[in-house]
Write an enzyme that holds these catalytic residues in place. Structure first.
Site, PDB file in Angstrom:
ATOM      1  N   GLY A 160       3.366   9.479  -4.777  1.00  0.00           N
ATOM      2  CA  GLY A 160       3.732   8.424  -3.832  1.00  0.00           C
ATOM      3  C   GLY A 160       2.781   7.252  -3.806  1.00  0.00           C
ATOM      4  CD  GLN A 161      -2.370   5.564  -6.826  1.00  0.00           C
ATOM      5  OE1 GLN A 161      -2.340   6.581  -7.539  1.00  0.00           O
ATOM      6  NE2 GLN A 161      -3.385   4.732  -6.818  1.00  0.00           N
ATOM      7  CG  ASN A 177       0.073   9.041  -1.013  1.00  0.00           C
ATOM      8  OD1 ASN A 177       0.188  10.210  -0.668  1.00  0.00           O
ATOM      9  ND2 ASN A 177       0.320   8.030  -0.200  1.00  0.00           N
ATOM     10  CG  HIS A 201      -3.157   6.710   3.083  1.00  0.00           C
ATOM     11  ND1 HIS A 201      -2.357   5.663   3.482  1.00  0.00           N
ATOM     12  CD2 HIS A 201      -2.954   6.861   1.751  1.00  0.00           C
ATOM     13  CE1 HIS A 201      -1.681   5.203   2.429  1.00  0.00           C
ATOM     14  NE2 HIS A 201      -2.032   5.910   1.365  1.00  0.00           N
ATOM     15  CG  HIS A 203      -5.237   3.694  -1.534  1.00  0.00           C
ATOM     16  ND1 HIS A 203      -4.721   3.325  -2.759  1.00  0.00           N
ATOM     17  CD2 HIS A 203      -4.186   4.160  -0.811  1.00  0.00           C
ATOM     18  CE1 HIS A 203      -3.410   3.538  -2.764  1.00  0.00           C
ATOM     19  NE2 HIS A 203      -3.063   4.055  -1.602  1.00  0.00           N
TER      20      HIS A 203
HETATM   21  P1  5GP Z   1       0.003   4.240  -1.273  1.00  0.00           P
HETATM   22  O1  5GP Z   1       1.486   4.362  -1.081  1.00  0.00           O
HETATM   23  O2  5GP Z   1      -0.353   3.512  -2.536  1.00  0.00           O
HETATM   24  O3  5GP Z   1      -0.726   5.543  -1.110  1.00  0.00           O
HETATM   25  O4  5GP Z   1      -0.521   3.389  -0.052  1.00  0.00           O
HETATM   26  C1  5GP Z   1      -0.632   1.997  -0.082  1.00  0.00           C
HETATM   27  C2  5GP Z   1      -0.844   1.560   1.348  1.00  0.00           C
HETATM   28  O5  5GP Z   1      -1.265   0.212   1.316  1.00  0.00           O
HETATM   29  C3  5GP Z   1       0.418   1.615   2.221  1.00  0.00           C
HETATM   30  O6  5GP Z   1       0.189   2.465   3.331  1.00  0.00           O
HETATM   31  C4  5GP Z   1       0.646   0.168   2.624  1.00  0.00           C
HETATM   32  O7  5GP Z   1       1.100   0.035   3.946  1.00  0.00           O
HETATM   33  C5  5GP Z   1      -0.729  -0.445   2.425  1.00  0.00           C
HETATM   34  N1  5GP Z   1      -0.709  -1.858   2.078  1.00  0.00           N
HETATM   35  C6  5GP Z   1       0.086  -2.463   1.155  1.00  0.00           C
HETATM   36  N2  5GP Z   1      -0.190  -3.774   1.083  1.00  0.00           N
HETATM   37  C7  5GP Z   1      -1.183  -4.001   1.996  1.00  0.00           C
HETATM   38  C8  5GP Z   1      -1.901  -5.179   2.381  1.00  0.00           C
HETATM   39  O8  5GP Z   1      -1.685  -6.288   1.872  1.00  0.00           O
HETATM   40  N3  5GP Z   1      -2.846  -5.051   3.339  1.00  0.00           N
HETATM   41  C9  5GP Z   1      -3.108  -3.835   3.921  1.00  0.00           C
HETATM   42  N4  5GP Z   1      -4.054  -3.821   4.874  1.00  0.00           N
HETATM   43  N5  5GP Z   1      -2.464  -2.701   3.570  1.00  0.00           N
HETATM   44  C10 5GP Z   1      -1.516  -2.795   2.617  1.00  0.00           C
END
Ligand code: 5GP
Ligand code: ZN
Length: 114
Positions: A93-94, A87, A102, A100
């Site tokens: 949606g980041q 994302n 997924h 990172h």
């Molecule tokens: P994004 O929406 O930025 O692509 O994804 C961020 C991801 O980080 C989400 O899937 C969320 O569940 C995960 N996430 C957020 N905070 C933490 C955390 O403190 N520990 C872990 N292991 N994952 C996290």
């Protein structure tokens, strides 16, 4: 980087269920899994998003893909299949501003994504 959640996980300041790490990369379980298997693979080095990638990041980003493949094989996800998602920035949606990837597996994925 100060105040970056994933830099804090890399530094061990916030606990995470780490499944793989090397000198460049850390992989850990997502705290809010969207599939039976949901890993996040990140570089140790703080890069905000894929939109910030530069030519000198090519080896690192290539290495991340190889780590993802190795993790998928080791965890039995390669043959059934898996999905890799990045994302990027607000419309992508980041939510966490440290690049990172997924890795989602363990169920049939749908397309198109929302
Ligand atoms: P994004 O929406 O930025 O692509 O994804 C961020 C991801 O980080 C989400 O899937 C969320 O569940 C995960 N996430 C957020 N905070 C933490 C955390 O403190 N520990 C872990 N292991 N994952 C996290
Ligand atoms: Zn960071």
């Amino acid at each position: 980087m100060k105040d970056c959640l994933f830099c804090k996980i890399v530094a061990g300041e916030i606990p995470a269920r780490i499944v793989y790490e090397d000198e460049q990369v850390v992989a850990f379980e997502d705290v809010n899994p969207q599939a039976p298997e949901h890993l996040l693979v990140i570089p140790r080095r703080h890069i905000v998003s894929l939109a910030d990638a530069e030519p000198e990041d090519a080896a690192l980003l290539g290495h991340i893909q190889c780590v993802i493949a190795e993790l998928a094989r080791a965890r039995g996800c390669a043959e059934p299949g898996f999905r890799v998602v990045n994302n990027c920035n607000a419309d992508g949606g980041q939510e966490v501003g440290h690049i990172h990837y997924h890795v989602l597996a363990g169920r049939k994925m749908e397309w198109p994504p929302g």
